[in-house]
Scaffold this active site. Structure first.
Site, PDB file in Angstrom:
ATOM      1  N   SER A 127      10.962 -16.753   3.893  1.00  0.00           N
ATOM      2  CA  SER A 127      11.433 -17.714   4.884  1.00  0.00           C
ATOM      3  C   SER A 127      12.182 -17.006   6.007  1.00  0.00           C
ATOM      4  CB  SER A 127      12.374 -18.693   4.182  1.00  0.00           C
ATOM      5  OG  SER A 127      13.110 -19.436   5.117  1.00  0.00           O
ATOM      6  N   TYR A 151      19.524 -21.394  -0.960  1.00  0.00           N
ATOM      7  CA  TYR A 151      18.060 -21.379  -0.838  1.00  0.00           C
ATOM      8  C   TYR A 151      17.590 -20.105  -0.142  1.00  0.00           C
ATOM      9  CZ  TYR A 151      13.609 -22.031   1.440  1.00  0.00           C
ATOM     10  OH  TYR A 151      12.337 -21.812   1.901  1.00  0.00           O
ATOM     11  N   LYS A 155      15.304 -16.496  -1.448  1.00  0.00           N
ATOM     12  CA  LYS A 155      14.132 -15.847  -0.842  1.00  0.00           C
ATOM     13  C   LYS A 155      14.410 -14.361  -0.584  1.00  0.00           C
ATOM     14  CE  LYS A 155      11.570 -19.495  -0.767  1.00  0.00           C
ATOM     15  NZ  LYS A 155      10.341 -19.567  -1.588  1.00  0.00           N
TER      16      LYS A 155
HETATM   17  C1  WQD Z   1      14.437 -28.452  12.740  1.00  0.00           C
HETATM   18  C2  WQD Z   1      15.333 -28.854  13.894  1.00  0.00           C
HETATM   19  C3  WQD Z   1      17.445 -29.739  13.183  1.00  0.00           C
HETATM   20  C4  WQD Z   1      15.901 -33.314  11.209  1.00  0.00           C
HETATM   21  C5  WQD Z   1      13.769 -25.347   7.712  1.00  0.00           C
HETATM   22  C6  WQD Z   1      14.341 -24.628   6.533  1.00  0.00           C
HETATM   23  C7  WQD Z   1      14.243 -23.148   6.725  1.00  0.00           C
HETATM   24  C8  WQD Z   1      12.831 -22.707   7.081  1.00  0.00           C
HETATM   25  C9  WQD Z   1      12.330 -23.490   8.220  1.00  0.00           C
HETATM   26  C10 WQD Z   1      11.477 -22.443   5.073  1.00  0.00           C
HETATM   27  C11 WQD Z   1      16.787 -28.452  13.682  1.00  0.00           C
HETATM   28  C12 WQD Z   1      16.635 -30.799  13.888  1.00  0.00           C
HETATM   29  C13 WQD Z   1      15.987 -32.125  11.922  1.00  0.00           C
HETATM   30  C14 WQD Z   1      16.442 -34.503  11.802  1.00  0.00           C
HETATM   31  C15 WQD Z   1      17.069 -33.215  13.738  1.00  0.00           C
HETATM   32  N1  WQD Z   1      11.814 -22.920   6.145  1.00  0.00           N
HETATM   33  N2  WQD Z   1      16.565 -32.075  13.150  1.00  0.00           N
HETATM   34  N3  WQD Z   1      16.999 -34.406  13.045  1.00  0.00           N
HETATM   35  O1  WQD Z   1      16.444 -26.489   9.363  1.00  0.00           O
HETATM   36  O2  WQD Z   1      15.044 -25.395  11.187  1.00  0.00           O
HETATM   37  O3  WQD Z   1      14.500 -25.022   8.868  1.00  0.00           O
HETATM   38  O4  WQD Z   1      12.443 -24.892   7.912  1.00  0.00           O
HETATM   39  O5  WQD Z   1      11.934 -21.789   4.326  1.00  0.00           O
HETATM   40  O6  WQD Z   1      14.680 -22.533   5.599  1.00  0.00           O
HETATM   41  O7  WQD Z   1      15.693 -25.021   6.415  1.00  0.00           O
HETATM   42  O8  WQD Z   1      14.076 -27.281   9.825  1.00  0.00           O
HETATM   43  O9  WQD Z   1      12.930 -29.401  10.255  1.00  0.00           O
HETATM   44  O10 WQD Z   1      15.199 -29.461   9.120  1.00  0.00           O
HETATM   45  O11 WQD Z   1      15.055 -28.851  11.532  1.00  0.00           O
HETATM   46  O12 WQD Z   1      17.591 -33.191  14.858  1.00  0.00           O
HETATM   47  O13 WQD Z   1      16.426 -35.595  11.206  1.00  0.00           O
HETATM   48  O14 WQD Z   1      15.334 -30.291  13.968  1.00  0.00           O
HETATM   49  O15 WQD Z   1      18.807 -29.836  13.538  1.00  0.00           O
HETATM   50  O16 WQD Z   1      17.301 -28.111  14.943  1.00  0.00           O
HETATM   51  P1  WQD Z   1      15.137 -26.053   9.854  1.00  0.00           P
HETATM   52  P2  WQD Z   1      14.290 -28.818  10.116  1.00  0.00           P
END
Ligand code: WQD
Length: 336
Positions: A127, A151, A155
């Site tokens: 990740s 988490y 990884k």
């Molecule tokens: C994306 C953006 C949120 C939900 C995840 C895993 C990480 C990696 C990649 C695998 C952020 C914003 C989200 C919502 C929002 N994967 N958001 N409202 O956190 O970047 O990463 O995937 O291992 O480990 O954590 O992904 O889709 O949660 O968020 O505004 O209801 O969307 O703040 O900027 P993230 P996400």
């Protein structure tokens, strides 16, 4: 760089753990399209048997060494693609033991069992979160490993575990550091179940199509980015799947252990994603502006050149196709 993929080793099956999950099931399809025999091992705790379509499926746990060894021998397994893991960052902070037991200890059992069966090649779902908040973007693989959640550290730990097994047992592994996996298969056959996904695109689809939750919350609009929202690298799940196929080709031609970013190299803000969804749906995603979510890096996107150099891989799909395929798949689910 070799431009032509080698023939798969005759009769050598790929064991896909977690092959009934989101990225796993897309990879199973890609492997079969590349004429690689496959056997899936999945507990079905979070995956669904339907998603493997008609690939052979063994229901069981990666930590069950006797089962894993037997599956490897019965199916003439030559390499493993290892997805099976928990992936909820928030949960990993409230129930760390669950993540250490399954993601770390479970993987050690898996590796011990496959090595005993003579399997020495593994592709591992890592990740981009191993970098935490990268010091500069785009981030390349030489950036410091600085996980900010249990988490993410599971990884990072497994990347190191695999390197140690390389020293001690000759295992060769490709750890693919995924950026933000998204989208669905072009034929809407498989996609990401929104019932437990907390990621931006499935949550936005649920808000748009079900009014559930009534509004999407945009976590933070005062970041130092052009529109104030966080920037991520959204990568189509079929592109991710293709990176696994190419990683197996790398291992088959004797390639060494390597960690590789799998992203497009293009950052998109939360509001850009919502606009792209709105354009495909013909109406805006209902959303409200909310405070920052703890632990979110401001901006992270990949420097993807190592994937091109080592694997001959680059992303073929952009944000519009991610959003279009995700929307089509979620619509198709509502019709079922
Ligand atoms: C994306 C953006 C949120 C939900 C995840 C895993 C990480 C990696 C990649 C695998 C952020 C914003 C989200 C919502 C929002 N994967 N958001 N409202 O956190 O970047 O990463 O995937 O291992 O480990 O954590 O992904 O889709 O949660 O968020 O505004 O209801 O969307 O703040 O900027 P993230 P996400």
């Amino acid at each position: 760089m070799r431009s032509v993929a080698p023939e798969p080793i005759a009769g050598q099956t790929v064991l896909v753990t977690g092959g009934a999950g989101y990225i796993g099931s897309h990879t199973v399809r890609a492997l079969r399209a590349a004429d690689r025999p496959v056997v899936v091992l999945d507990s079905l705790e979070l995956g669904t048997a339907d998603a493997v379509i008609d690939a052979p499926l063994v229901v069981g746990d990666i930590a069950d060494e006797a089962l894993v060894e037997q599956v490897c021998r019965d199916h003439d397994v030559g390499s493993v693609v290892h997805f099976a893991a928990y992936k909820n960052v928030g949960e990993s902070m409230t129930d760390p033991g669950k993540y250490f037991h399954n993601n770390v200890d479970g993987t050690v059992h898996l590796v011990e069992a496959v090595l005993r069966a003579g399997v020495q090649q593994m592709v591992f779902s890592s990740s981009c979160s191993v970098y935490g908040t990268p010091p500069t973007v785009p981030v390349d693989e030489s950036a410091p490993i600085a996980p900010e959640s249990v988490y993410a550290d599971t990884k990072a730990m497994i990347e190191r575990v695999l390197r140690w097994y390389g020293m001690t047992s000759g295992l060769r592994a490709v750890s693919l550091r995924y950026f933000n996996a998204a989208g669905a298969s072009v034929d809407s056959r498989i996609g990401e179940d929104w019932s437990y996904a907390l990621n931006l695109i499935p949550v936005a689809m649920r808000a748009l199509l079900l009014g559930d939750p009534p509004q999407l919350q945009v976590y933070g609009t005062d970041y130092p980015t052009p529109d104030g929202t966080c920037i991520r690298d959204y990568i189509h799940v079929d592109d991710l799947a293709d990176a696994h196929v190419k990683s197996l080709d790398h291992l088959d031609r004797g390639g060494d252990t390597v960690e590789i970013n799998v992203g497009t190299g293009i950052g998109s803000s939360v509001l850009e994603v919502l606009n792209a969804i709105g354009a495909v749906a013909g109406r805006p995603v209902p959303h409200e502006l909310a405070p920052r979510r703890a632990g979110d890096p401001v901006s992270t996107y990949a420097e993807p050149s190592r994937a091109a150099e080592v694997l001959g891989w680059r992303a073929a799909h952009g944000l519009d196709e991610i959003v279009r395929t995700a929307y089509a798949w979620h619509l198709a689910q509502l019709g079922d």
